[in-house]
Design an enzyme around this catalytic site. Sequence first.
Site, PDB file in Angstrom:
ATOM      1  N   TRP A   1       0.837  -1.207   0.000  1.00  0.00           N
ATOM      2  CA  TRP A   1       0.000   0.000   0.000  1.00  0.00           C
ATOM      3  C   TRP A   1       0.867   1.252   0.000  1.00  0.00           C
ATOM      4  O   TRP A   1       0.535   2.253  -0.632  1.00  0.00           O
ATOM      5  CB  TRP A   1      -0.914  -0.002   1.234  1.00  0.00           C
ATOM      6  CG  TRP A   1      -1.757   1.233   1.369  1.00  0.00           C
ATOM      7  CD1 TRP A   1      -3.004   1.435   0.844  1.00  0.00           C
ATOM      8  CD2 TRP A   1      -1.426   2.451   2.050  1.00  0.00           C
ATOM      9  NE1 TRP A   1      -3.464   2.693   1.169  1.00  0.00           N
ATOM     10  CE2 TRP A   1      -2.519   3.341   1.905  1.00  0.00           C
ATOM     11  CE3 TRP A   1      -0.312   2.873   2.767  1.00  0.00           C
ATOM     12  CZ2 TRP A   1      -2.520   4.615   2.452  1.00  0.00           C
ATOM     13  CZ3 TRP A   1      -0.314   4.150   3.320  1.00  0.00           C
ATOM     14  CH2 TRP A   1      -1.409   5.005   3.160  1.00  0.00           C
ATOM     15  N   HIS A   2       1.998   1.186   0.701  1.00  0.00           N
ATOM     16  CA  HIS A   2       2.850   2.361   0.822  1.00  0.00           C
ATOM     17  C   HIS A   2       3.541   2.733  -0.489  1.00  0.00           C
ATOM     18  O   HIS A   2       3.910   3.900  -0.673  1.00  0.00           O
ATOM     19  CB  HIS A   2       3.904   2.150   1.910  1.00  0.00           C
ATOM     20  CG  HIS A   2       3.375   2.358   3.298  1.00  0.00           C
ATOM     21  ND1 HIS A   2       2.746   1.363   4.018  1.00  0.00           N
ATOM     22  CD2 HIS A   2       3.354   3.455   4.096  1.00  0.00           C
ATOM     23  CE1 HIS A   2       2.372   1.843   5.193  1.00  0.00           C
ATOM     24  NE2 HIS A   2       2.727   3.101   5.266  1.00  0.00           N
ATOM     25  N   GLY A   3       3.745   1.791  -1.359  1.00  0.00           N
ATOM     26  CA  GLY A   3       4.380   2.160  -2.617  1.00  0.00           C
ATOM     27  C   GLY A   3       4.642   0.977  -3.514  1.00  0.00           C
ATOM     28  O   GLY A   3       4.733  -0.169  -3.056  1.00  0.00           O
TER      29      GLY A   3
END
Length: 477
Positions: free
Chosen positions: A325-327
Amino acid sequence: MFFNSLNFAIFLPIVFLLYWFMPNKSKTSQNYILILASYYFYSCWDWRFLFLLLFSTLLVYFAGIRLENNSSQRLRKFWLWLTIIICLSVLGFFKYYNFFSKSFADLFSTIGFNVSPIILKIVLPVGISFYIFHGLSYIIDIYYKRIKAEHNFVDYSLFVSYFPLLVAGPIERATHLLPQLKVKREFDFEKAKEGIYQIIWGLVKKVVIADTCANYTNEIFNHYNSMNSLSLILGAVYFAFQIYGDFSGYSDIALGTSKLFGIDLLKNFNYPYFSRDIAEFWRRWHISLTTWFRDYLYIPLGGSKGSKWFKVRNTFIIFLVSGFWHGASWTFIAWGFINALYFIPLLLLNRNRNNIEEFELGLNFSSLRIIFNILITFIITCFAWIFFRAKTIHDALFYIKRMFTDMHFSKQYFSIERYSYELLLMLFVFVIVEWNSRTKIEPISGKYSWLKLGLCLAAIVALGVFSDYKEFIYFQF
């Protein structure tokens, strides 16, 4: 428009005055002003993505009503999954298309097929992960009949687009935010004062702590091949304070700004670096995202029920998805994997819920054990942050290798030399202030609040003028 910009310093008072001093003030007019302000705020990044924000708002709004009006379970499930698939497809295209394209090309190359990936010049819409997750939680809650669909489009639109949380959270729940948007807000001077203090402290975290640490973090990570062990260790520590000051500072500014309009947002950070184990850390760090994954992914997968294998599987899924989700990078997935490895022993030994209660320190052995556990938790967290900050897995691994093999612990010269020893002293003072503020709303309130406010403003001006780093880290997510 950044929270730490002159533009926002002009924008916020204008919205505040229009909001509270308009003639014939009502709940509807208050919401209209906040929606217009929110869409203008978002358009300052890239006005073209206003259509994407509006599309996701319309999709989930009408799907929610269809879900509520259908008695057929089959049709309800159809509308739920159609909405989820469309929302995740939009998010996946903008955020992950190039990652998957390149990863598949690399995979085929390893088995002897030369494939040229089709890379698109895609601009990632700022905050897309946050407002997509707002919509998903809303539609899932309607499906499970935890809430009723919102039929007032103005109220729902504000829930999704509310500018303090639009681009970097916290990720709000309809059960918490929507009821506040459905009633007229009355001005509360004490709450507004609280909000101003929280905004100022958020700016201290961002401008004074995070941006100052960012100068050294960037220097060390960009030139890790020439750094000794001491500098590399400091680089990991500086980044730990940078990302905490940056993101929790943003959250404080968002919560404080919202209080000016009489609206309470969810607390997103609860002094995570004073955690006694990694499970407590994740109950205190990015709380809105952690609880979102717990409620909408971990528990539906079975949570901690079932065999040890299912517990381990679900834990790895939740942390890997959180990393992704973060990247769109293998470094974020590695970061999630490492945190899962930290968490698994606590889960298997049924110790992941041990450190829930608050604690105080004294002159005893128990306090020494608490301090030791806090230090160990901070150290392993800093180690995982190396993968979060590094550009590639290769960079992270060689960074760690040099950290443990160079073994030189002398001070090095940095091209951005400014506050070398002063920075360490400032971080030490910051930790003490945070420690003493654990039971307060925020550090500036209370006794001598105006003196503390003046010192904070002086620090923001003094260090903000010389800062080379302005953006918020989580805007890229």
